[in-house]
Design a protein around this motif. Structure first.
Motif, PDB file in Angstrom:
ATOM      1  N   LEU A  16      -3.346   1.082   6.477  1.00  0.00           N
ATOM      2  CA  LEU A  16      -4.396   1.439   5.521  1.00  0.00           C
ATOM      3  C   LEU A  16      -3.843   2.334   4.413  1.00  0.00           C
ATOM      4  O   LEU A  16      -4.197   2.187   3.241  1.00  0.00           O
ATOM      5  CB  LEU A  16      -5.560   2.121   6.229  1.00  0.00           C
ATOM      6  CG  LEU A  16      -6.399   1.245   7.150  1.00  0.00           C
ATOM      7  CD1 LEU A  16      -7.455   2.079   7.858  1.00  0.00           C
ATOM      8  CD2 LEU A  16      -7.035   0.102   6.389  1.00  0.00           C
ATOM      9  N   TYR A  17      -2.952   3.254   4.781  1.00  0.00           N
ATOM     10  CA  TYR A  17      -2.319   4.124   3.781  1.00  0.00           C
ATOM     11  C   TYR A  17      -1.492   3.302   2.798  1.00  0.00           C
ATOM     12  O   TYR A  17      -1.590   3.482   1.579  1.00  0.00           O
ATOM     13  CB  TYR A  17      -1.447   5.170   4.479  1.00  0.00           C
ATOM     14  CG  TYR A  17      -0.716   6.074   3.521  1.00  0.00           C
ATOM     15  CD1 TYR A  17      -1.367   7.162   2.935  1.00  0.00           C
ATOM     16  CD2 TYR A  17       0.610   5.833   3.183  1.00  0.00           C
ATOM     17  CE1 TYR A  17      -0.708   7.993   2.051  1.00  0.00           C
ATOM     18  CE2 TYR A  17       1.274   6.661   2.298  1.00  0.00           C
ATOM     19  CZ  TYR A  17       0.613   7.734   1.734  1.00  0.00           C
ATOM     20  OH  TYR A  17       1.270   8.541   0.851  1.00  0.00           O
ATOM     21  N   ILE A  23      -7.421  -7.093  -5.092  1.00  0.00           N
ATOM     22  CA  ILE A  23      -6.530  -6.507  -4.084  1.00  0.00           C
ATOM     23  C   ILE A  23      -5.144  -7.084  -4.322  1.00  0.00           C
ATOM     24  O   ILE A  23      -4.960  -8.307  -4.340  1.00  0.00           O
ATOM     25  CB  ILE A  23      -7.008  -6.835  -2.664  1.00  0.00           C
ATOM     26  CG1 ILE A  23      -8.397  -6.258  -2.411  1.00  0.00           C
ATOM     27  CG2 ILE A  23      -6.033  -6.285  -1.632  1.00  0.00           C
ATOM     28  CD1 ILE A  23      -8.988  -6.651  -1.075  1.00  0.00           C
ATOM     29  N   ALA A  32      -1.793   0.102   2.174  1.00  0.00           N
ATOM     30  CA  ALA A  32      -2.679  -0.768   1.408  1.00  0.00           C
ATOM     31  C   ALA A  32      -3.350   0.014   0.276  1.00  0.00           C
ATOM     32  O   ALA A  32      -3.504  -0.499  -0.834  1.00  0.00           O
ATOM     33  CB  ALA A  32      -3.733  -1.389   2.326  1.00  0.00           C
ATOM     34  N   TRP A  33      -3.747   1.239   0.553  1.00  0.00           N
ATOM     35  CA  TRP A  33      -4.382   2.063  -0.473  1.00  0.00           C
ATOM     36  C   TRP A  33      -3.415   2.354  -1.625  1.00  0.00           C
ATOM     37  O   TRP A  33      -3.804   2.420  -2.781  1.00  0.00           O
ATOM     38  CB  TRP A  33      -4.873   3.361   0.156  1.00  0.00           C
ATOM     39  CG  TRP A  33      -5.585   4.250  -0.803  1.00  0.00           C
ATOM     40  CD1 TRP A  33      -5.066   5.324  -1.469  1.00  0.00           C
ATOM     41  CD2 TRP A  33      -6.953   4.153  -1.225  1.00  0.00           C
ATOM     42  NE1 TRP A  33      -6.017   5.901  -2.263  1.00  0.00           N
ATOM     43  CE2 TRP A  33      -7.201   5.191  -2.134  1.00  0.00           C
ATOM     44  CE3 TRP A  33      -7.991   3.278  -0.906  1.00  0.00           C
ATOM     45  CZ2 TRP A  33      -8.425   5.382  -2.737  1.00  0.00           C
ATOM     46  CZ3 TRP A  33      -9.216   3.474  -1.508  1.00  0.00           C
ATOM     47  CH2 TRP A  33      -9.417   4.509  -2.409  1.00  0.00           C
ATOM     48  N   HIS A  34      -2.143   2.546  -1.295  1.00  0.00           N
ATOM     49  CA  HIS A  34      -1.125   2.869  -2.296  1.00  0.00           C
ATOM     50  C   HIS A  34      -0.315   1.641  -2.718  1.00  0.00           C
ATOM     51  O   HIS A  34       0.815   1.779  -3.177  1.00  0.00           O
ATOM     52  CB  HIS A  34      -0.190   3.950  -1.755  1.00  0.00           C
ATOM     53  CG  HIS A  34      -0.860   5.267  -1.549  1.00  0.00           C
ATOM     54  ND1 HIS A  34      -1.228   6.079  -2.590  1.00  0.00           N
ATOM     55  CD2 HIS A  34      -1.259   5.892  -0.424  1.00  0.00           C
ATOM     56  CE1 HIS A  34      -1.811   7.164  -2.115  1.00  0.00           C
ATOM     57  NE2 HIS A  34      -1.849   7.068  -0.795  1.00  0.00           N
ATOM     58  N   SER A  83      -0.987  -5.058  -0.717  1.00  0.00           N
ATOM     59  CA  SER A  83      -2.101  -4.363  -0.059  1.00  0.00           C
ATOM     60  C   SER A  83      -2.845  -5.302   0.885  1.00  0.00           C
ATOM     61  O   SER A  83      -3.229  -4.909   1.990  1.00  0.00           O
ATOM     62  CB  SER A  83      -3.067  -3.820  -1.108  1.00  0.00           C
ATOM     63  OG  SER A  83      -2.445  -2.859  -1.903  1.00  0.00           O
ATOM     64  N   THR A 107     -14.566  -6.017  -3.132  1.00  0.00           N
ATOM     65  CA  THR A 107     -14.263  -4.591  -3.218  1.00  0.00           C
ATOM     66  C   THR A 107     -14.469  -4.047  -4.622  1.00  0.00           C
ATOM     67  O   THR A 107     -14.354  -2.856  -4.839  1.00  0.00           O
ATOM     68  CB  THR A 107     -12.817  -4.325  -2.784  1.00  0.00           C
ATOM     69  OG1 THR A 107     -11.934  -5.060  -3.648  1.00  0.00           O
ATOM     70  CG2 THR A 107     -12.589  -4.719  -1.347  1.00  0.00           C
ATOM     71  N   LEU A 135      -3.313  -4.828   4.921  1.00  0.00           N
ATOM     72  CA  LEU A 135      -4.623  -4.850   5.572  1.00  0.00           C
ATOM     73  C   LEU A 135      -4.650  -5.841   6.733  1.00  0.00           C
ATOM     74  O   LEU A 135      -5.111  -5.513   7.833  1.00  0.00           O
ATOM     75  CB  LEU A 135      -5.718  -5.196   4.565  1.00  0.00           C
ATOM     76  CG  LEU A 135      -6.067  -4.124   3.544  1.00  0.00           C
ATOM     77  CD1 LEU A 135      -7.039  -4.668   2.512  1.00  0.00           C
ATOM     78  CD2 LEU A 135      -6.632  -2.894   4.222  1.00  0.00           C
TER      79      LEU A 135
END
Length: 144
Positions: free
Chosen positions: A85-86, A38, A88-90, A42, A34, A46
């Motif tokens: 996903l939200y 990660i 994991a993004w934050h 997160s 990525t 995922l």
């Protein structure tokens, strides 16, 4: 109970399985596909989101249910995938700003409760009502 999936749903299920495998290989062997590292929370979000989506496609809600994937299974799957996903993004903000103690907004708490309820539904579908009761007890125990 597992469903007998049509070829389309087999491919969708295999897609989520491959995504989970690639995520795990990327994290374990530190490939940084990525472009950045990660964070552990997160990574777990995922895996949880992709795994729950796959589980809702593969598992029947009841033993006597039909083998076709119902609309509510897709709603449950997407309702698990999007919050994961939200989160994991934050992931960095969750760790650094201590969202576990004080979430920044009530909607975050609502997403967390929704994810916990759908996770319990996944436990019921795959392991049965006994494990559901045990998990629900220990999930609720810290609240009292």
């Amino acid at each position: 109970m597992k469903r007998i999936l049509s070829p389309f749903w087999q491919k969708v299920s295999a897609f989520f399985g491959v995504i989970m495998l690639m995520t795990a290989v990327n994290q374990i062997f530190m490939l940084n596909l990525t472009g950045s590292v990660i964070l552990e929370n997160s990574y777990h979000y995922l895996l949880l989101g992709f795994g729950l989506m796959q589980m809702f496609i593969v598992s029947q809600p009841f033993a006597n249910s039909s083998d076709s994937v119902a609309w509510y299974d897709l709603v449950f799957g997407v309702s698990c995938l999007l919050p994961c996903l939200y989160f994991a993004w934050h992931g960095r903000a969750i760790t650094s700003e201590a969202w576990m103690v004080i979430p920044p907004h009530e909607s975050i708490t609502a997403l967390s409760v929704l994810l916990c309820v759908l996770l319990l539904e996944g436990v019921r579908r795959t392991a049965g009502n006994v494990l559901l009761g045990i998990c629900a007890f220990f999930m609720m125990y810290p609240l009292f």
